[in-house]
Each structure stands twice: as C-alpha cells, then as structure tokens.
Write an enzyme that holds these catalytic residues in place. Structure first.
Site, PDB file in Angstrom:
ATOM      1  N   ARG A 166     -53.021 -12.182 -60.165  1.00  0.00           N
ATOM      2  CA  ARG A 166     -52.282 -13.276 -60.793  1.00  0.00           C
ATOM      3  C   ARG A 166     -50.952 -12.789 -61.373  1.00  0.00           C
ATOM      4  O   ARG A 166     -50.527 -13.214 -62.437  1.00  0.00           O
ATOM      5  CB  ARG A 166     -53.151 -13.933 -61.877  1.00  0.00           C
ATOM      6  CG  ARG A 166     -54.401 -14.584 -61.313  1.00  0.00           C
ATOM      7  CD  ARG A 166     -55.137 -15.443 -62.326  1.00  0.00           C
ATOM      8  NE  ARG A 166     -55.775 -14.675 -63.368  1.00  0.00           N
ATOM      9  CZ  ARG A 166     -56.986 -14.113 -63.260  1.00  0.00           C
ATOM     10  NH1 ARG A 166     -57.652 -14.200 -62.129  1.00  0.00           N
ATOM     11  NH2 ARG A 166     -57.504 -13.447 -64.267  1.00  0.00           N
ATOM     12  N   TRP A 194     -61.839 -10.880 -74.504  1.00  0.00           N
ATOM     13  CA  TRP A 194     -61.229  -9.765 -73.798  1.00  0.00           C
ATOM     14  C   TRP A 194     -61.236  -8.549 -74.705  1.00  0.00           C
ATOM     15  O   TRP A 194     -60.831  -8.650 -75.878  1.00  0.00           O
ATOM     16  CB  TRP A 194     -59.801 -10.097 -73.405  1.00  0.00           C
ATOM     17  CG  TRP A 194     -59.704 -11.257 -72.474  1.00  0.00           C
ATOM     18  CD1 TRP A 194     -59.336 -12.523 -72.770  1.00  0.00           C
ATOM     19  CD2 TRP A 194     -59.948 -11.238 -71.051  1.00  0.00           C
ATOM     20  NE1 TRP A 194     -59.333 -13.308 -71.652  1.00  0.00           N
ATOM     21  CE2 TRP A 194     -59.700 -12.538 -70.580  1.00  0.00           C
ATOM     22  CE3 TRP A 194     -60.337 -10.240 -70.161  1.00  0.00           C
ATOM     23  CZ2 TRP A 194     -59.853 -12.869 -69.220  1.00  0.00           C
ATOM     24  CZ3 TRP A 194     -60.475 -10.579 -68.838  1.00  0.00           C
ATOM     25  CH2 TRP A 194     -60.232 -11.871 -68.388  1.00  0.00           C
ATOM     26  N   HIS A 200     -44.740   1.693 -37.998  1.00  0.00           N
ATOM     27  CA  HIS A 200     -44.902   2.857 -38.849  1.00  0.00           C
ATOM     28  C   HIS A 200     -43.628   3.099 -39.655  1.00  0.00           C
ATOM     29  O   HIS A 200     -42.551   2.585 -39.330  1.00  0.00           O
ATOM     30  CB  HIS A 200     -45.216   4.092 -37.997  1.00  0.00           C
ATOM     31  CG  HIS A 200     -46.622   4.118 -37.493  1.00  0.00           C
ATOM     32  ND1 HIS A 200     -47.126   5.159 -36.737  1.00  0.00           N
ATOM     33  CD2 HIS A 200     -47.647   3.242 -37.632  1.00  0.00           C
ATOM     34  CE1 HIS A 200     -48.402   4.918 -36.432  1.00  0.00           C
ATOM     35  NE2 HIS A 200     -48.730   3.764 -36.957  1.00  0.00           N
ATOM     36  N   CYS A 232     -47.027  10.692 -36.110  1.00  0.00           N
ATOM     37  CA  CYS A 232     -48.106  10.579 -35.130  1.00  0.00           C
ATOM     38  C   CYS A 232     -47.650  11.083 -33.766  1.00  0.00           C
ATOM     39  O   CYS A 232     -46.476  10.998 -33.394  1.00  0.00           O
ATOM     40  CB  CYS A 232     -48.609   9.143 -35.042  1.00  0.00           C
ATOM     41  SG  CYS A 232     -47.389   7.948 -34.461  1.00  0.00           S
ATOM     42  N   GLY A 248     -70.205  -4.880 -63.542  1.00  0.00           N
ATOM     43  CA  GLY A 248     -70.289  -4.577 -64.952  1.00  0.00           C
ATOM     44  C   GLY A 248     -70.840  -3.180 -65.174  1.00  0.00           C
ATOM     45  O   GLY A 248     -70.790  -2.312 -64.301  1.00  0.00           O
ATOM     46  N   GLU A 255     -41.697   5.744 -39.963  1.00  0.00           N
ATOM     47  CA  GLU A 255     -40.606   6.398 -39.254  1.00  0.00           C
ATOM     48  C   GLU A 255     -39.863   5.418 -38.351  1.00  0.00           C
ATOM     49  O   GLU A 255     -38.630   5.446 -38.270  1.00  0.00           O
ATOM     50  CB  GLU A 255     -41.135   7.567 -38.417  1.00  0.00           C
ATOM     51  CG  GLU A 255     -41.818   8.655 -39.220  1.00  0.00           C
ATOM     52  CD  GLU A 255     -43.332   8.470 -39.308  1.00  0.00           C
ATOM     53  OE1 GLU A 255     -44.045   9.477 -39.246  1.00  0.00           O
ATOM     54  OE2 GLU A 255     -43.778   7.301 -39.428  1.00  0.00           O
ATOM     55  N   ALA A 294     -68.893  -4.132 -73.947  1.00  0.00           N
ATOM     56  CA  ALA A 294     -69.104  -5.551 -74.266  1.00  0.00           C
ATOM     57  C   ALA A 294     -69.826  -5.642 -75.610  1.00  0.00           C
ATOM     58  O   ALA A 294     -70.364  -4.639 -76.113  1.00  0.00           O
ATOM     59  CB  ALA A 294     -69.934  -6.231 -73.174  1.00  0.00           C
ATOM     60  N   LEU A 317     -61.325 -12.572 -59.497  1.00  0.00           N
ATOM     61  CA  LEU A 317     -60.911 -11.247 -59.036  1.00  0.00           C
ATOM     62  C   LEU A 317     -59.667 -11.294 -58.155  1.00  0.00           C
ATOM     63  O   LEU A 317     -59.463 -10.425 -57.314  1.00  0.00           O
ATOM     64  CB  LEU A 317     -62.054 -10.542 -58.286  1.00  0.00           C
ATOM     65  CG  LEU A 317     -63.342 -10.310 -59.083  1.00  0.00           C
ATOM     66  CD1 LEU A 317     -64.322  -9.507 -58.255  1.00  0.00           C
ATOM     67  CD2 LEU A 317     -63.071  -9.608 -60.411  1.00  0.00           C
TER      68      LEU A 317
END
Length: 322
Positions: free
Chosen positions: A208, A171, A50, A75, A255, A52, A163, A205
C-alpha cells in the site's frame, strides 16, 4: 569514480528488479566511457531483457571501448527469449568488463568469462562480490538449496512481546516501520502467514505504498489441513517452500507459531526485527524453536544493518552458514 563506486551504481540498479525477475537473477549493469555513464540496465520483470541488453541498447555506439560494470557474470547460453549477453558485449566492442560475481548456472558458470577473454576483452571479477551475493540472495539460494531465500519479519516490544496476552498485535510499531515493511513486501515474490493469523486477522498482505501497489506478492498460508483461502495458496509445512514455483524471495510475516516453525526448521536466512519502544508485560512471545542448549543459540545471527524508523528501531540480521 572508482570501480567500487561504479559497481555500487550497478548494484543499486539491480535492486529495482528484486522480487520481479524470478527465476532469473536481478542483475544490474552500468556502461561507462571516459568517466561518464552511457548506458544503464537492470533485469526486467519476468527476466527479459537482461540488464546488459538494456544497458547496451541505451549506450548504442558509445559502448565501443567502454567499460561495463555488471553484478553477475554475463550469460553464455542462447535462449528463445534473447541472445547471450556475453555475445552482445563482444559484438558491442567493450574494452573491459567488471563482474561482481560468477554465475552458478551450469550453462554460464565460467563460460561467459572465458568467451569475453577469448574475444580480447579484459575481464576482472570480484569487485562488490559480497554486496552482489546479498543482492541476488534469492537466485543464489534457489541454485544452492533448491528453495527460496526466506526473510522473517518480527515486530516486538522492548520486552520481546509479539502481541498482547489476548493476541492483539495491531499496532506494535508506528507508521514509519509499517511503511518500511510494505517496501519489503514489494521486494518479494511471495508472502506467507499461518492459518491462525489468516483466520483471526484476514490480512490483505498487499503493498500500500503509492506507485508500488502492483508489486504485491503472491499470498501463501501455512496450514497442515485444507482451508478455504479465497485465492491464497497453501503449503502444509515449512519444508514445502521448495515447491513454490518462480518464488526466489519469501517473506514470512506472521504469526508467532509460524515464525517458530520456520526457525525450528532452520529455514530463515534473514531476520527483520522491528523493535518498538513499548513495554507490554505478560504478552505473547515466540514459542519453542527447538533449542536445547543455550550455547547453540550463539553465533547463528550476524547484524547487517540497523536504523531508526520514526520511534521504532529496525535491526537486520543474516543467518551465518558454512
């Protein structure tokens, strides 16, 4: 530096863990003695150590009579994976603990604060609370609603097209906006697209950005029927997001039908709107999201942030909920 400034530093550390700590919250901690930082920590991947514990290990004996700034109540419960942070702070001899937000986990809720005060440590709660709620939105949403915090990403032209009429969307935005979108991916445990997007674009997805490639989120596809996904995971409807184990932050990327489905189900908590300075004309826009009266559309979204990314404009909206 003021208390708010030190808490802001702790919140900045907390962001380092976002998307990597579920089901634990991404917490940040700064330990300050005589106006100097002697310990820093943030929740590590998988939830341990954690924040702390990490900060106290760095501070060592300098933690005695120091002030800890922590973004969530320490905690109070022991775990096979490590001791309770409230016990660690007491043993270290802190003079004061500044806490941004109480922990809704019933194992800690108020108990951590009570233990610290009983040990003679001064405790203040509330500095940076709004920012802490935003930082730990995934953890808090999971606790309150039993589902991940959902961010919807939309890239649109000035006239609202997602689109071209034929479906091409690569793009709409420029390289700076796309780099920012990759940074957002790195801050989420999971990312989702619809079946149509998967089959048409075969998106990777992944992240990069140099140095962040290992933080690519788990990929999900929204499909009501079984589909060959080559390692992707499937949910049949937006309401199934509660079944996503160890996912506190979900990024919905595409989409248009999938975006509309999540909006219609009122499951979007945050909206990333990347607006490109182009006009498409006759392009594809969002389909019906279930609104029947225009007044119902007002008051649902609050602008949180806006910035320029190259030639594109990013607007971040948050869903207003009672």
């Amino acid at each position: 530096m003021s208390a708010a400034g030190w808490m802001a530093a702790a919140l900045a550390l907390a962001e380092r863990g976002r998307g990597r700590t579920a089901p634990n919250p991404n917490v940040g901690c700064v330990i300050v003695r005589e106006g100097r930082v002697v310990g820093r920590g943030w929740t590590q991947p998988g939830g341990r150590p954690h924040a702390e514990a990490m900060a106290l290990a760095e501070a060592g004996d300098l933690a005695r009579e120091a002030i800890a700034y922590v973004t969530l109540e320490p905690c109070a419960h022991r775990s096979p994976r490590g001791p309770a942070c409230s016990d660690l702070l007491i043993a270290a001899g802190l003079a004061r603990v500044m806490i941004a937000l109480g922990d809704p986990d019933p194992r800690t809720d108020g108990i951590g604060i009570t233990k610290l005060r009983a040990a003679g440590i001064a405790v203040e709660v509330g500095t940076g609370a709004a920012e802490a709620r935003r930082s730990m939105a995934g953890f808090l949403t999971r606790k309150a609603m039993a589902r991940p915090f959902v961010t919807l990403k939309l890239a649109l032209s000035l006239d609202g097209a997602a689109a071209l009429a034929g479906g091409s969307s690569q793009w709409i935005t420029g390289p700076e906006a796309r780099a920012h979108a990759h940074l957002e991916r790195a801050r989420h445990e999971a990312i989702l697209v619809g079946r149509g997007t998967l089959e048409a674009d075969a998106p990777t997805l992944n992240v990069r950005l140099p140095g962040l490639e290992a933080r690519s989120p788990t990929r999900f596809v929204l499909s009501s029927t079984a589909v060959e996904t080559n390692g992707w995971r499937r949910i049949a409807s937006p309401s199934d997001i509660g079944t996503m184990a160890t996912v506190d932050h979900l990024l919905v990327e595409g989409g248009a039908q999938t975006a509309a489905a999540f909006l219609a189900a009122d499951l979007v908590d945050r909206l990333l709107l990347y607006r490109a300075p182009i006009l498409v004309g006759g392009g594809r826009t969002l389909p019906d999201i279930g609104l029947t009266d225009l007044p119902d559309a007002h008051g649902r979204w609050r602008l949180h942030d806006a910035r320029q990314l190259g030639s594109d404009r990013l607007e971040v909206y948050e869903r207003t909920r009672s």
